[in-house]
Write a protein that holds these residues in place. Sequence first.
Motif, PDB file in Angstrom:
ATOM      1  N   TYR A 170       0.786  -1.242  -0.038  1.00 30.71           N
ATOM      2  CA  TYR A 170      -0.016  -0.077  -0.006  1.00 30.71           C
ATOM      3  C   TYR A 170       0.854   1.227   0.161  1.00 30.71           C
ATOM      4  N   SER A 171       2.051   1.144   0.291  1.00 33.38           N
ATOM      5  CA  SER A 171       2.974   2.174   0.348  1.00 33.38           C
ATOM      6  C   SER A 171       3.259   2.940  -0.932  1.00 33.38           C
ATOM      7  N   ASN A 172       3.683   4.165  -1.255  1.00 28.05           N
ATOM      8  CA  ASN A 172       4.201   4.897  -2.480  1.00 28.05           C
ATOM      9  C   ASN A 172       5.839   4.674  -2.598  1.00 28.05           C
ATOM     10  N   GLU A 173       5.737   4.053  -3.685  1.00 31.56           N
ATOM     11  CA  GLU A 173       7.175   3.789  -4.180  1.00 31.56           C
ATOM     12  C   GLU A 173       8.284   5.072  -4.182  1.00 31.56           C
ATOM     13  N   LYS A 174       7.818   6.156  -4.412  1.00 35.48           N
ATOM     14  CA  LYS A 174       8.532   7.588  -4.423  1.00 35.48           C
ATOM     15  C   LYS A 174       8.628   7.695  -3.041  1.00 35.48           C
ATOM     16  N   ARG A 175       9.047   7.195  -1.940  1.00 35.98           N
ATOM     17  CA  ARG A 175       9.278   7.559  -0.695  1.00 35.98           C
ATOM     18  C   ARG A 175      10.890   7.504  -0.201  1.00 35.98           C
ATOM     19  N   ASP A 176      11.232   7.777   0.893  1.00 32.16           N
ATOM     20  CA  ASP A 176      12.843   7.904   1.246  1.00 32.16           C
ATOM     21  C   ASP A 176      13.733   6.582   0.902  1.00 32.16           C
ATOM     22  N   PHE A 177      12.731   5.379   1.253  1.00 32.51           N
ATOM     23  CA  PHE A 177      13.499   4.189   0.891  1.00 32.51           C
ATOM     24  C   PHE A 177      12.381   3.287   0.024  1.00 32.51           C
ATOM     25  N   GLY A 178      11.685   3.902  -0.819  1.00 33.49           N
ATOM     26  CA  GLY A 178      10.692   3.117  -1.671  1.00 33.49           C
ATOM     27  C   GLY A 178       9.564   2.689  -0.919  1.00 33.49           C
ATOM     28  N   LYS A 179       8.925   1.356  -1.142  1.00 29.76           N
ATOM     29  CA  LYS A 179       7.738   0.679  -0.670  1.00 29.76           C
ATOM     30  C   LYS A 179       8.578   0.440   0.829  1.00 29.76           C
ATOM     31  N   GLY A 180       7.514   0.579   1.780  1.00 32.51           N
ATOM     32  CA  GLY A 180       7.745   0.235   2.944  1.00 32.51           C
ATOM     33  C   GLY A 180       6.805   0.714   4.145  1.00 32.51           C
ATOM     34  N   PHE A 181       6.768   0.249   5.278  1.00 31.81           N
ATOM     35  CA  PHE A 181       5.939   0.824   6.423  1.00 31.81           C
ATOM     36  C   PHE A 181       6.551   1.535   7.204  1.00 31.81           C
ATOM     37  N   TYR A 182       6.250   2.897   7.198  1.00 31.18           N
ATOM     38  CA  TYR A 182       7.135   3.983   7.863  1.00 31.18           C
ATOM     39  C   TYR A 182       6.680   4.570   9.326  1.00 31.18           C
ATOM     40  N   LEU A 183       7.605   4.521  10.271  1.00 29.67           N
ATOM     41  CA  LEU A 183       7.183   4.786  11.668  1.00 29.67           C
ATOM     42  C   LEU A 183       8.280   5.608  12.112  1.00 29.67           C
ATOM     43  N   GLY A 184       7.561   6.238  13.137  1.00 30.88           N
ATOM     44  CA  GLY A 184       8.178   7.591  13.932  1.00 30.88           C
ATOM     45  C   GLY A 184       8.647   7.018  15.453  1.00 30.88           C
ATOM     46  N   GLU A 185       9.696   7.879  15.677  1.00 32.13           N
ATOM     47  CA  GLU A 185      10.169   7.278  17.229  1.00 32.13           C
ATOM     48  C   GLU A 185       9.334   8.102  18.387  1.00 32.13           C
ATOM     49  N   SER A 186       8.477   8.880  17.755  1.00 34.86           N
ATOM     50  CA  SER A 186       7.841   9.665  18.775  1.00 34.86           C
ATOM     51  C   SER A 186       6.216  10.212  18.209  1.00 34.86           C
ATOM     52  N   VAL A 187       5.401  10.390  19.150  1.00 34.46           N
ATOM     53  CA  VAL A 187       4.093  10.661  18.840  1.00 34.46           C
ATOM     54  C   VAL A 187       4.192  12.246  17.966  1.00 34.46           C
ATOM     55  N   LYS A 188       5.035  13.024  18.508  1.00 36.56           N
ATOM     56  CA  LYS A 188       5.137  14.342  17.843  1.00 36.56           C
ATOM     57  C   LYS A 188       5.617  14.083  16.075  1.00 36.56           C
TER      58      LYS A 188
END
Length: 286
Positions: free
Chosen positions: A98-116
């Motif tokens: 479901y991810s967009n290919e044109k992201r920082d590292f291509g297709k993937g599930f992107y997570l952050g290290e904080s709520v912010k």
Amino acid sequence: MDFELVSDLEKLKALSGSTWKDMSDILGVDFSTFSRWKNRSSKPTKKNLNEIYNNMYKKKYRLNNLMEELYKDLNNENTRILFHGSKEGIVGDLSIAYSNEKRDFGKGFYLGESVKQAISFVSSYENSCLYFIKVNDFKNLRIKEYDVCKDWMILVAYFRGKIDEYSDSKYLKKLLESIKDIDIIIAPIADNSMYSIINEFIEGSITDLQCINSLSANRLGKQYVILNDSTLKNNVEIIRKSFICKLEKEDYEINKDIETNIGKGKMILAKRQFAGKGKYIEEILK
């Protein structure tokens, strides 16, 4: 997964020391309606939820931040608590498809290290929400981590389709080979102002050192990118879905603008300080 309204109401009751009747008054809800929600005999609408969480927020109860602190206590070498901001909510099983290919590292599930981090990237979307994610067996996953560096800049440029002319570069091929069998990439998050600096490097108007030192002004932290469905299936667990109310989104939009302006100022000064130092992209990739 539904929002955890009843659980959140119980937390608010404990925090405020209120009775359930007091709670309904605080939240501006008729007590009989409130009781049905509490007993799960009926469900609030999206408008109801926004009013409830807005009223919590007005009373200075920052539940998302509070829950972040509680869940982060679970972090250890084998468990990582991360956060995902979704524009519309997650439907079905997690998949990088479901991810967009044109992201920082291509297709993937992107997570952050904080709520912010997680909220900041979806705060402008009406139906956005926040997920708390638990990554299990973390120490046995294949992980590649980058700081702000030349390799990170070039990989971001590649996956965003900006350096196709260098597809035969030995340097680029070596970088791609180094992440071929990786489960998770940990790397700096880049916003639009940072991408504009990377584009200047790609276009050959600034050197790698100018770019690196400009980007070191990054105040956004790091992202965790899960690169395959196997890791999503076997190691990733959604442990909470949080509502983001209108007032909370507005606060994050304001803070994002402040952070962006500070970062832009640092970038301008770094570009001047390192002018003429380092290598241009053509020198590196050719």
